[in-house]
Design a protein around this motif. Sequence first.
Motif, PDB file in Angstrom:
ATOM      1  N   ASP A 215      15.156   6.530   2.246  1.00 19.10           N
ATOM      2  CA  ASP A 215      13.753   6.803   2.583  1.00 19.10           C
ATOM      3  C   ASP A 215      12.997   5.510   2.850  1.00 19.10           C
ATOM      4  O   ASP A 215      12.194   5.415   3.792  1.00 19.10           O
ATOM      5  N   ASP A 216      13.227   4.513   1.998  1.00 20.23           N
ATOM      6  CA  ASP A 216      12.536   3.230   2.155  1.00 20.23           C
ATOM      7  C   ASP A 216      12.853   2.598   3.511  1.00 20.23           C
ATOM      8  O   ASP A 216      11.962   2.013   4.155  1.00 20.23           O
ATOM      9  N   LEU A 217      14.103   2.710   3.945  1.00 20.46           N
ATOM     10  CA  LEU A 217      14.460   2.082   5.221  1.00 20.46           C
ATOM     11  C   LEU A 217      13.762   2.764   6.393  1.00 20.46           C
ATOM     12  O   LEU A 217      13.230   2.082   7.280  1.00 20.46           O
ATOM     13  N   VAL A 218      13.751   4.091   6.419  1.00 16.52           N
ATOM     14  CA  VAL A 218      13.095   4.764   7.554  1.00 16.52           C
ATOM     15  C   VAL A 218      11.589   4.490   7.526  1.00 16.52           C
ATOM     16  O   VAL A 218      10.955   4.349   8.587  1.00 16.52           O
ATOM     17  N   MET A 219      11.003   4.388   6.332  1.00 12.69           N
ATOM     18  CA  MET A 219       9.580   4.046   6.242  1.00 12.69           C
ATOM     19  C   MET A 219       9.314   2.632   6.741  1.00 12.69           C
ATOM     20  O   MET A 219       8.330   2.367   7.434  1.00 12.69           O
ATOM     21  N   LEU A 220      10.202   1.700   6.386  1.00 11.10           N
ATOM     22  CA  LEU A 220      10.008   0.311   6.792  1.00 11.10           C
ATOM     23  C   LEU A 220      10.116   0.162   8.307  1.00 11.10           C
ATOM     24  O   LEU A 220       9.357  -0.607   8.923  1.00 11.10           O
ATOM     25  N   LYS A 221      11.035   0.882   8.929  1.00  9.18           N
ATOM     26  CA  LYS A 221      11.137   0.820  10.387  1.00  9.18           C
ATOM     27  C   LYS A 221       9.851   1.334  11.046  1.00  9.18           C
ATOM     28  O   LYS A 221       9.354   0.740  12.008  1.00  9.18           O
TER      29      LYS A 221
ATOM     30  N   HIS B 112      14.518  -3.853  -2.099  1.00  8.79           N
ATOM     31  CA  HIS B 112      15.083  -3.820  -3.440  1.00  8.79           C
ATOM     32  C   HIS B 112      15.937  -2.573  -3.601  1.00  8.79           C
ATOM     33  O   HIS B 112      15.645  -1.523  -3.042  1.00  8.79           O
ATOM     34  N   HIS B 113      16.997  -2.691  -4.390  1.00 14.43           N
ATOM     35  CA  HIS B 113      17.903  -1.554  -4.580  1.00 14.43           C
ATOM     36  C   HIS B 113      17.223  -0.424  -5.348  1.00 14.43           C
ATOM     37  O   HIS B 113      16.251  -0.633  -6.084  1.00 14.43           O
ATOM     38  N   GLY B 114      17.753   0.760  -5.169  1.00 16.73           N
ATOM     39  CA  GLY B 114      17.201   1.925  -5.854  1.00 16.73           C
ATOM     40  C   GLY B 114      18.143   3.107  -5.743  1.00 16.73           C
ATOM     41  O   GLY B 114      19.278   2.993  -5.264  1.00 16.73           O
ATOM     42  N   LYS B 115      17.696   4.265  -6.186  1.00 17.69           N
ATOM     43  CA  LYS B 115      18.497   5.481  -6.085  1.00 17.69           C
ATOM     44  C   LYS B 115      18.790   5.776  -4.627  1.00 17.69           C
ATOM     45  O   LYS B 115      18.029   5.408  -3.733  1.00 17.69           O
TER      46      LYS B 115
ATOM     47  N   ALA C 290       0.824  -1.211   0.000  1.00 17.10           N
ATOM     48  CA  ALA C 290       0.000   0.000   0.000  1.00 17.10           C
ATOM     49  C   ALA C 290       0.854   1.255   0.000  1.00 17.10           C
ATOM     50  O   ALA C 290       0.454   2.299  -0.534  1.00 17.10           O
ATOM     51  N   GLN C 291       2.057   1.174   0.579  1.00 19.47           N
ATOM     52  CA  GLN C 291       2.946   2.329   0.650  1.00 19.47           C
ATOM     53  C   GLN C 291       3.978   2.367  -0.474  1.00 19.47           C
ATOM     54  O   GLN C 291       4.795   3.284  -0.524  1.00 19.47           O
ATOM     55  N   GLY C 292       3.940   1.384  -1.359  1.00 20.52           N
ATOM     56  CA  GLY C 292       4.917   1.365  -2.455  1.00 20.52           C
ATOM     57  C   GLY C 292       6.326   1.052  -2.002  1.00 20.52           C
ATOM     58  O   GLY C 292       7.299   1.438  -2.664  1.00 20.52           O
ATOM     59  N   LEU C 293       6.449   0.328  -0.890  1.00 17.04           N
ATOM     60  CA  LEU C 293       7.769  -0.033  -0.378  1.00 17.04           C
ATOM     61  C   LEU C 293       8.240  -1.340  -1.025  1.00 17.04           C
ATOM     62  O   LEU C 293       7.518  -2.347  -0.973  1.00 17.04           O
ATOM     63  N   PRO C 294       9.445  -1.363  -1.592  1.00 14.16           N
ATOM     64  CA  PRO C 294       9.921  -2.565  -2.296  1.00 14.16           C
ATOM     65  C   PRO C 294      10.490  -3.610  -1.346  1.00 14.16           C
ATOM     66  O   PRO C 294      11.652  -4.001  -1.427  1.00 14.16           O
ATOM     67  N   VAL C 295       9.649  -4.103  -0.427  1.00 12.98           N
ATOM     68  CA  VAL C 295      10.078  -5.099   0.554  1.00 12.98           C
ATOM     69  C   VAL C 295      10.163  -6.460  -0.128  1.00 12.98           C
ATOM     70  O   VAL C 295       9.247  -6.864  -0.855  1.00 12.98           O
ATOM     71  N   GLU C 296      11.245  -7.176   0.143  1.00  5.71           N
ATOM     72  CA  GLU C 296      11.444  -8.472  -0.506  1.00  5.71           C
ATOM     73  C   GLU C 296      11.519  -9.594   0.534  1.00  5.71           C
ATOM     74  O   GLU C 296      10.555  -9.853   1.235  1.00  5.71           O
ATOM     75  N   THR C 297      12.650 -10.233   0.656  1.00  8.00           N
ATOM     76  CA  THR C 297      12.767 -11.468   1.427  1.00  8.00           C
ATOM     77  C   THR C 297      12.720 -11.231   2.935  1.00  8.00           C
ATOM     78  O   THR C 297      13.318 -10.287   3.440  1.00  8.00           O
ATOM     79  N   MET C 298      12.040 -12.136   3.648  1.00 10.42           N
ATOM     80  CA  MET C 298      12.091 -12.162   5.105  1.00 10.42           C
ATOM     81  C   MET C 298      12.773 -13.447   5.548  1.00 10.42           C
ATOM     82  O   MET C 298      12.510 -14.522   5.007  1.00 10.42           O
ATOM     83  N   ILE C 299      13.668 -13.317   6.532  1.00 10.83           N
ATOM     84  CA  ILE C 299      14.489 -14.436   6.979  1.00 10.83           C
ATOM     85  C   ILE C 299      14.414 -14.522   8.502  1.00 10.83           C
ATOM     86  O   ILE C 299      14.425 -13.498   9.190  1.00 10.83           O
ATOM     87  N   SER C 300      14.362 -15.751   9.030  1.00  7.90           N
ATOM     88  CA  SER C 300      14.569 -15.967  10.458  1.00  7.90           C
ATOM     89  C   SER C 300      16.068 -15.938  10.711  1.00  7.90           C
ATOM     90  O   SER C 300      16.825 -16.721  10.128  1.00  7.90           O
ATOM     91  N   GLU C 301      16.511 -15.000  11.553  1.00 10.86           N
ATOM     92  CA  GLU C 301      17.945 -14.750  11.721  1.00 10.86           C
ATOM     93  C   GLU C 301      18.554 -15.554  12.864  1.00 10.86           C
ATOM     94  O   GLU C 301      17.954 -16.496  13.374  1.00 10.86           O
ATOM     95  N   TYR C 302      19.744 -15.100  13.323  1.00 10.53           N
ATOM     96  CA  TYR C 302      20.607 -15.925  14.162  1.00 10.53           C
ATOM     97  C   TYR C 302      20.327 -15.782  15.659  1.00 10.53           C
ATOM     98  O   TYR C 302      21.240 -15.724  16.470  1.00 10.53           O
ATOM     99  N   ALA C 303      19.066 -15.631  16.033  1.00  6.34           N
ATOM    100  CA  ALA C 303      18.684 -15.602  17.449  1.00  6.34           C
ATOM    101  C   ALA C 303      17.178 -15.764  17.539  1.00  6.34           C
ATOM    102  O   ALA C 303      16.452 -15.492  16.579  1.00  6.34           O
ATOM    103  N   GLN C 304      16.703 -16.179  18.714  1.00  3.46           N
ATOM    104  CA  GLN C 304      15.266 -16.307  18.914  1.00  3.46           C
ATOM    105  C   GLN C 304      14.606 -14.934  18.750  1.00  3.46           C
ATOM    106  O   GLN C 304      14.973 -13.979  19.420  1.00  3.46           O
ATOM    107  N   GLY C 305      13.640 -14.866  17.850  1.00  6.64           N
ATOM    108  CA  GLY C 305      12.917 -13.618  17.647  1.00  6.64           C
ATOM    109  C   GLY C 305      13.613 -12.607  16.776  1.00  6.64           C
ATOM    110  O   GLY C 305      13.125 -11.479  16.630  1.00  6.64           O
TER     111      GLY C 305
END
Length: 462
Positions: A237-243, A228-231, A206-221
């Motif tokens: 901007d995408d990172l601060v929006m995603l947070k 996706h890469h961009g200018k 809905a926000q036009g954020l190019p979110v891709e893969t989600m991974i379970s990382e190296y600790a519980q939770g």
Amino acid sequence: MTRDTAARPQGVADIAEAEAFLAAHPEIGAFDLVLIDINGIARGKIIRRHELLPIFRSGRHLPGSILGLDVCGEDVEETGLVWSDGDADRRAWPVSDSLVPLPWTDPPRGEVRLALYELDGTPMAADPRHALARRDAMLKAEGFHPVLAYELEFYLLDRERDAAGNFQPLRLPLTGERPEGIQVYGVSELDRLEPFIDAVYSAAEAQGLPVETMISEYAQGQFELTLHHGKALRAADDLVMLKRLLRAIAVRHGMLACFMAKPFAGRAGSGMHVHASLTDEAGENLFADRGGELSPLLTQAVAGLLETMEESMLVFAPHLNSWRRFSAQSYAPTTPTWGTNNRSVAVRIPAGSGAGRHLEQRAAGIDANPYLVGATVLAAMQRGIAAKVDPGPQTTAYAEGRDDQLQPDWRSAIQTAAASAFLKEALGERMHFVLLALKRAEYRRFATEITALERAIYGEVV
């Protein structure tokens, strides 16, 4: 005295963007105005629908001291942005293409991000977004067009602390159980998180954020999301929006999205890995392999990153907690090293096709400001390319016990940054000054705090 001319800065959002958005979203009655400060914290206000168009026409006054706040949201006079400046207003203008719905709100709200300018329309030098915009423009003037992508590692935690007041891993929505063991790349953990993940992807779309893969990382939770890469500016901007998105969705699912670099002792820290390349004006990758070998332009950029890493660590690790992330035999680098297909180094050349070759800077924590990280990474790459520096031999295993270890702690990083001509040029003199003022003030706050551990160890012994 600076005259308030309401001069319209170059490149700010056009009013047609707001008019089209309002027509498409009659249900939205309020908007979050969001300015990202030096600590990467979103600050601003909520306005009513009828106030939006005037902001797109002529901006909105905000106090310059909003960029002189420490991580606790308190004024730091040493920045020169508070009483010595008369707590003077600047003018905030909307960022192009930043007007989006907030699909998790009820009643519906929207959001528009802001950048701060002086009253005569020149960029406000303490706004971190302008630091990245400035470096992006400098590289483009030399024929290099930066492309960035950020990876976001974070923890999902239970909103309730344990009896000792410590964080606890989340309870997985489908089972109510807490994850056990590390289970890196575990698919079951992601499956049991399904309602949250679906909400994240739906909101991102809905926000036009190019979110891709989600991974379970190296600790519980602990999890990772890639963008996706961009200018360069859009990627930050995408990172601060995603947070912001992750925090909001987590709250509505009874969780806490935590972006501390190291929320748990003895568990993995959370990084903000930055993938970077340069293209020409036509979009051709200038870091692509040449004759089956790494491009000289790529290795020169790597060398610039290695040479300036010690001076840059305050940007990559800006908080006291940031420094708990760095340890031997971890995925956080402790030495300025590089290598191909090696996750123990500070600058990695990922495996993949030669045509899509790029570098990955792995020193920054997720608690860093992506605009300042991006500006510093690009400035270091630019320096290495200009000097045609050789990065030296690649590291093929974990680099431990070397003489060129990075700084040991936050205080050392502040001192090194203060003496760094490179960092002053990379960020701009005013930004460098304000950053140091904030970090010195925050260091003093922590240095005078008596911790529970100190009381437990020393209270009845010494």
